[in-house]
Scaffold this active site. Structure first.
Site, PDB file in Angstrom:
ATOM      1  N   LYS A  67     -50.912 -85.396  61.073  1.00  0.00           N
ATOM      2  CA  LYS A  67     -50.206 -86.444  61.831  1.00  0.00           C
ATOM      3  C   LYS A  67     -49.047 -87.012  61.014  1.00  0.00           C
ATOM      4  CE  LYS A  67     -54.447 -87.667  64.186  1.00  0.00           C
ATOM      5  NZ  LYS A  67     -54.384 -87.834  65.592  1.00  0.00           N
ATOM      6  N   CYS A  68     -48.248 -86.136  60.451  1.00  0.00           N
ATOM      7  CA  CYS A  68     -47.169 -86.517  59.538  1.00  0.00           C
ATOM      8  C   CYS A  68     -45.846 -85.987  60.076  1.00  0.00           C
ATOM      9  CB  CYS A  68     -47.464 -85.910  58.166  1.00  0.00           C
ATOM     10  SG  CYS A  68     -46.205 -86.170  56.908  1.00  0.00           S
ATOM     11  N   GLY A  69     -44.765 -86.620  59.700  1.00  0.00           N
ATOM     12  CA  GLY A  69     -43.448 -86.127  60.069  1.00  0.00           C
ATOM     13  C   GLY A  69     -43.173 -84.741  59.503  1.00  0.00           C
ATOM     14  N   TYR A  70     -43.874 -84.370  58.438  1.00  0.00           N
ATOM     15  CA  TYR A  70     -43.702 -83.055  57.829  1.00  0.00           C
ATOM     16  C   TYR A  70     -44.675 -82.010  58.386  1.00  0.00           C
ATOM     17  CZ  TYR A  70     -40.796 -85.363  54.338  1.00  0.00           C
ATOM     18  OH  TYR A  70     -39.807 -86.073  53.706  1.00  0.00           O
ATOM     19  N   THR A  71     -45.567 -82.397  59.290  1.00  0.00           N
ATOM     20  CA  THR A  71     -46.559 -81.466  59.838  1.00  0.00           C
ATOM     21  C   THR A  71     -45.944 -80.191  60.408  1.00  0.00           C
ATOM     22  OG1 THR A  71     -48.119 -83.265  60.227  1.00  0.00           O
ATOM     23  CG2 THR A  71     -48.480 -81.245  61.476  1.00  0.00           C
TER      24      THR A  71
END
Length: 189
Positions: A67-71
Site C-alpha cells: 500500500k505504498c506509492g512505490y508498490t
C-alpha cells in the site's frame, strides 16, 4: 481527520525523504564478518529458505509493501527478474515499517503480489528492517561491523541492496531507483 492527516504526513515523508541515495562498497572495505549465505529466511508460505542457494548469482534484496506509492515497482522488478533470472535473483521482503503500508498476512501479501503484479520472484515472510526487532538479515545489511562497510538502513519501502556472486554486499539504493536506472545497471557489471 487527524488519522488521515497523520497518514498523509507519513506518505509525504517517505516520498521526500528518499533522495535517490546510493552507497557503493569502497575498494578498501573491511572484511565482512558474515555474508548472505549465512542466512536462512522464512518464505511467504512458511518454508525455511537457505540463502546459500543463490551462490553464483547477484542478488537484489527489496523491502516491499502493498500500500505504498512505490508498490507499482513490483511490476518493474518482476520484468527485470524474468529477463535476468539466469544470473540475478530478486528477493522481496515485505515490511510494515513505513507508514503501516504492509498490514496484511503472508497469505494476503502473496495473493496481492500474484493478482496485481504476477510476481514470481521469491517473496519472504514479513520482516522488521530497522530499529527494535530488526531481522538478522537487515542487521547484517546495515551494520558495517558485520557487512564490512555499509550503515544504510531502508529509508522507505522498496530500498535495494545488491549482493555479488560471492555473497558480499556491494551497493545500497534508495526507493526511487528502478531496474532501468543507470546507477543500478552499472552496479550489475
Amino acid at each position: 481527520m487527524v488519522k488521515i492527516l497523520l497518514m498523509l504526513g507519513t506518505l509525504l515523508t517517505g516520498l521526500f525523504a528518499d533522495k535517490n541515495e546510493v552507497a557503493v562498497r569502497p575498494e578498501n572495505a573491511a572484511a565482512a564478518k558474515q555474508n548472505l549465505y549465512d542466512f536462512k529466511m522464512k518464505s511467504l508460505d512458511g518454508k525455511v529458505v537457505d540463502l546459500s542457494q543463490y551462490k553464483g548469482k547477484k542478488v537484489i534484496i527489496l523491502n516491499t509493501a502493498s500500500k505504498c506509492g512505490y508498490t507499482p515497482q513490483y511490476a518493474d522488478w518482476e520484468k527485470f527478474y524474468e529477463a535476468n533470472k539466469a544470473k540475478v535473483v530478486v528477493l522481496g521482503f515485505p515490511s510494515n515499517d513505513f507508514g503501516g503500508q504492509e498490514p496484511g498476512s503472508e497469505e494476503e501479501i502473496g495473493a496481492f503480489c500474484q493478482k496485481n503484479y504476477g510476481v514470481t520472484f521469491p517473496m519472504f515472510a514479513k520482516v522488521v528492517t530497522k530499529g527494535e526487532g530488526q531481522s538478522p538479515l537487515y542487521k547484517w545489511l546495515s551494520t558495517p561491523d558485520l557487512n564490512g562497510w555499509n550503515d544504510k538502513v531502508p529509508t522507505w519501502n522498496f530500498c535495494k541492496y545488491i549482493v555479488n556472486e560471492k555473497g558480499e554486499l556491494t551497493h545500497f539504493f534508495a526507493s526511487k531507483v528502478k531496474p532501468d536506472s543507470p546507477e543500478f545497471l552499472e552496479s550489475l557489471k
